[in-house]
Design an enzyme around this catalytic site. Structure first.
Site, PDB file in Angstrom:
ATOM      1  N   LYS A  15     -18.031 -34.856 -15.863  1.00 26.35           N
ATOM      2  CA  LYS A  15     -18.746 -34.091 -14.840  1.00 26.35           C
ATOM      3  C   LYS A  15     -18.890 -34.933 -13.586  1.00 26.35           C
ATOM      4  O   LYS A  15     -19.296 -36.098 -13.660  1.00 26.35           O
ATOM      5  CB  LYS A  15     -20.153 -33.736 -15.352  1.00 26.35           C
TER       6      LYS A  15
ATOM      7  N   GLU B 213     -11.284 -19.196 -17.136  1.00 28.44           N
ATOM      8  CA  GLU B 213     -12.490 -19.224 -16.297  1.00 28.44           C
ATOM      9  C   GLU B 213     -12.299 -18.256 -15.148  1.00 28.44           C
ATOM     10  O   GLU B 213     -11.355 -18.383 -14.358  1.00 28.44           O
ATOM     11  CB  GLU B 213     -12.709 -20.657 -15.766  1.00 28.44           C
TER      12      GLU B 213
ATOM     13  N   SER C 206     -17.711 -25.354 -27.404  1.00 26.12           N
ATOM     14  CA  SER C 206     -18.325 -26.040 -26.263  1.00 26.12           C
ATOM     15  C   SER C 206     -17.546 -27.314 -25.990  1.00 26.12           C
ATOM     16  O   SER C 206     -16.562 -27.608 -26.678  1.00 26.12           O
ATOM     17  CB  SER C 206     -19.782 -26.409 -26.614  1.00 26.12           C
ATOM     18  N   LEU C 207     -18.014 -28.053 -24.980  1.00 23.66           N
ATOM     19  CA  LEU C 207     -17.369 -29.313 -24.633  1.00 23.66           C
ATOM     20  C   LEU C 207     -18.440 -30.397 -24.548  1.00 23.66           C
ATOM     21  O   LEU C 207     -19.503 -30.160 -23.979  1.00 23.66           O
ATOM     22  CB  LEU C 207     -16.705 -29.208 -23.247  1.00 23.66           C
TER      23      LEU C 207
ATOM     24  N   ASP D  96       0.837  -1.220   0.000  1.00 24.74           N
ATOM     25  CA  ASP D  96       0.000   0.000   0.000  1.00 24.74           C
ATOM     26  C   ASP D  96       0.862   1.256   0.000  1.00 24.74           C
ATOM     27  O   ASP D  96       0.531   2.250  -0.652  1.00 24.74           O
ATOM     28  CB  ASP D  96      -0.932   0.007   1.222  1.00 24.74           C
TER      29      ASP D  96
ATOM     30  N   LYS E 229     -11.881 -28.699 -13.980  1.00 25.27           N
ATOM     31  CA  LYS E 229     -12.893 -27.884 -14.670  1.00 25.27           C
ATOM     32  C   LYS E 229     -13.424 -26.837 -13.681  1.00 25.27           C
ATOM     33  O   LYS E 229     -14.295 -27.100 -12.863  1.00 25.27           O
ATOM     34  CB  LYS E 229     -14.035 -28.766 -15.179  1.00 25.27           C
TER      35      LYS E 229
HETATM   36  C1  3BD Z   1     -10.834 -24.901 -25.416  1.00 25.57           C
HETATM   37  C2  3BD Z   1     -11.810 -25.975 -25.003  1.00 25.57           C
HETATM   38  C3  3BD Z   1     -13.048 -25.928 -25.913  1.00 25.57           C
HETATM   39  C4  3BD Z   1     -11.159 -27.344 -25.136  1.00 25.57           C
HETATM   40  C5  3BD Z   1     -12.205 -25.738 -23.568  1.00 25.57           C
HETATM   41  N1  3BD Z   1     -13.430 -25.253 -23.330  1.00 25.57           N
HETATM   42  C6  3BD Z   1     -13.818 -25.002 -22.061  1.00 25.57           C
HETATM   43  N2  3BD Z   1     -15.105 -24.524 -21.895  1.00 25.57           N
HETATM   44  C7  3BD Z   1     -15.994 -24.718 -23.053  1.00 25.57           C
HETATM   45  C8  3BD Z   1     -17.409 -24.764 -22.647  1.00 25.57           C
HETATM   46  N3  3BD Z   1     -17.765 -23.650 -21.804  1.00 25.57           N
HETATM   47  C9  3BD Z   1     -19.066 -23.267 -21.770  1.00 25.57           C
HETATM   48  N4  3BD Z   1     -19.428 -22.284 -20.895  1.00 25.57           N
HETATM   49  C10 3BD Z   1     -20.714 -21.903 -20.857  1.00 25.57           C
HETATM   50  C11 3BD Z   1     -21.665 -22.498 -21.685  1.00 25.57           C
HETATM   51  C12 3BD Z   1     -21.245 -23.502 -22.558  1.00 25.57           C
HETATM   52  N5  3BD Z   1     -19.942 -23.873 -22.592  1.00 25.57           N
HETATM   53  C13 3BD Z   1     -16.855 -23.250 -20.743  1.00 25.57           C
HETATM   54  C14 3BD Z   1     -15.424 -23.345 -21.117  1.00 25.57           C
HETATM   55  C15 3BD Z   1     -12.923 -25.228 -20.964  1.00 25.57           C
HETATM   56  C16 3BD Z   1     -13.230 -24.992 -19.617  1.00 25.57           C
HETATM   57  C17 3BD Z   1     -12.271 -25.255 -18.644  1.00 25.57           C
HETATM   58  C18 3BD Z   1     -12.591 -24.983 -17.217  1.00 25.57           C
HETATM   59  N6  3BD Z   1     -13.831 -24.621 -16.889  1.00 25.57           N
HETATM   60  O1  3BD Z   1     -11.708 -25.070 -16.348  1.00 25.57           O
HETATM   61  C19 3BD Z   1     -10.984 -25.763 -19.045  1.00 25.57           C
HETATM   62  N7  3BD Z   1     -10.014 -26.035 -18.127  1.00 25.57           N
HETATM   63  N8  3BD Z   1     -10.722 -25.997 -20.351  1.00 25.57           N
HETATM   64  C20 3BD Z   1     -11.641 -25.737 -21.295  1.00 25.57           C
HETATM   65  N9  3BD Z   1     -11.303 -25.977 -22.598  1.00 25.57           N
END
Ligand code: 3BD
Length: 330
Positions: free
Chosen positions: A313, A173, A86-87, A41, A118
């Protein structure tokens, strides 16, 4: 403090910014403080004093420029030049073994899997130009997001300047640590305000603020895991990318692991199913990705998601409400 000359002020401002960036990186990115809050600070207020005497010395990447600016009327739309994908999901070991079989049909290369926690927050994209943080946006629908730059500037774990003058986008994230979530809900409850159901909602609500001074009070943090337009980074795998991002001063999650077989991935998942309760942040699963970029390209994508990644998940932990805990109204 006698007033410095402009030349002295320029020199001192550069020294202070370098020191504050180093200390801020240690504290917020590495979670390893180098000096006390009081010492930080003191340096910070010396910088504010000199910038007040010489406003022409203020730059957008100065640590004094994280909070402030006007209250926004709304959020501008942002289009992601490289869409945020998406994933696909997996819910058990069989789903993962099926994913492994599909991957092995799409490439003859020997592959490694990288497992990343995740993080249960809000996906965001940060754009750096010549090493300076220029724009931050929500994922939105993957193609169109919202410009939340002002709010992301208040997240201390996001450096306003990288260690190298690179121009590229990073994805990650943004989340609220469990402790900050508990404290925020306690404060809101005391004030008779609605409490947030979980840290993800609290993070999303904090990033949707039109007044960034509110966001600044919410103790958000971030883990970066991806990049777009990163030609400058000569990296050939996801694990190497994470190392490069960390060397640039960006915060990455240290718990990632690389394995040769899906059996080993499953062992890691079983271990994290219990260990996650001890983490200082919420995770809702494990993201498994083929590590080598050449293999990723060969395996390819569906319209919305990569074929080389999947999100395992965790089973939703049912918060069983014991019958005696239900307040019966007769
Ligand atoms: C680059 C890729 C597609 C492989 C990918 N996609 C991610 N996500 C996609 C879907 N996402 C999403 N979010 C909101 C609605 C739909 N899909 C949220 C991020 C990842 C999320 C995380 C995490 N959460 O820690 C992570 N370590 N790696 C990721 N890697």
């Amino acid at each position: 403090m006698k007033k410095l000359t402009l030349i002295e002020a320029e020199k001192r401002v550069a020294e202070l910014r370098q020191s504050l960036q180093t200390y801020s990186h240690a504290y917020y990115v590495l979670d390893q403080p180098l000096i006390s809050d009081a010492e930080y600070d003191k340096l910070y207020h010396e910088l504010v004093a000199i910038e007040t005497d010489y406003p022409e010395l203020i730059t957008k990447e100065s640590p004094t420029q994280r909070v402030g600016g006007q209250i926004l009327p709304g959020f501008e739309k942002v289009s992601h030049d490289v869409p945020m994908l998406s994933l696909g999901n997996a819910f058990n070991k069989e789903d993962l073994l099926a994913f492994d079989q599909r991957v092995k049909k799409l490439t003859d290369q020997p592959i490694r899997y990288i497992c990343e926690l995740k993080i249960d927050g809000l996906a965001v994209s940060l754009r750096y130009e010549n090493g300076v943080f220029e724009r931050g946006a929500t994922r939105g629908d993957g193609v169109i997001g919202e410009d939340i730059t002002q709010n992301l500037r208040t997240v201390k774990a996001i450096p306003l300047r990288l260690n190298k003058p690179y121009s590229f986008e990073v994805r990650g994230e943004c989340y609220m640590p469990k402790a900050s979530f508990a404290k925020l809900n306690e404060e809101r409850d005391e004030k008779g305000q609605d409490i947030f159901a979980n840290p993800r909602n609290a993070a999303a609500g904090s990033l949707r603020q039109l007044d960034s001074r509110v966001t600044a009070r919410r103790n958000l943090s971030i883990f970066l895991y991806g990049a777009a337009d990163f030609a400058e980074l000569a990296v050939e795998s996801q694990s190497h990318l994470l190392k490069e991002l960390a060397e640039l001063g960006l915060r990455t999650n240290p718990q990632h692991q690389v394995y040769e077989s899906m059996e080993d991935v499953w062992t890691f998942i079983e271990e994290m199913t219990t260990k996650r309760l001890d983490l200082s942040y919420d995770i809702d699963g494990i993201v498994i990705k083929v590590d080598q970029f050449t293999a990723q390209e060969e395996i390819g994508y569906t319209v919305k998601a990569p074929r080389w990644a999947i999100a395992y998940k965790f089973p939703a932990e049912e918060k069983e409400t014991l019958l005696r805990d239900i307040e019966w109204t007769v």
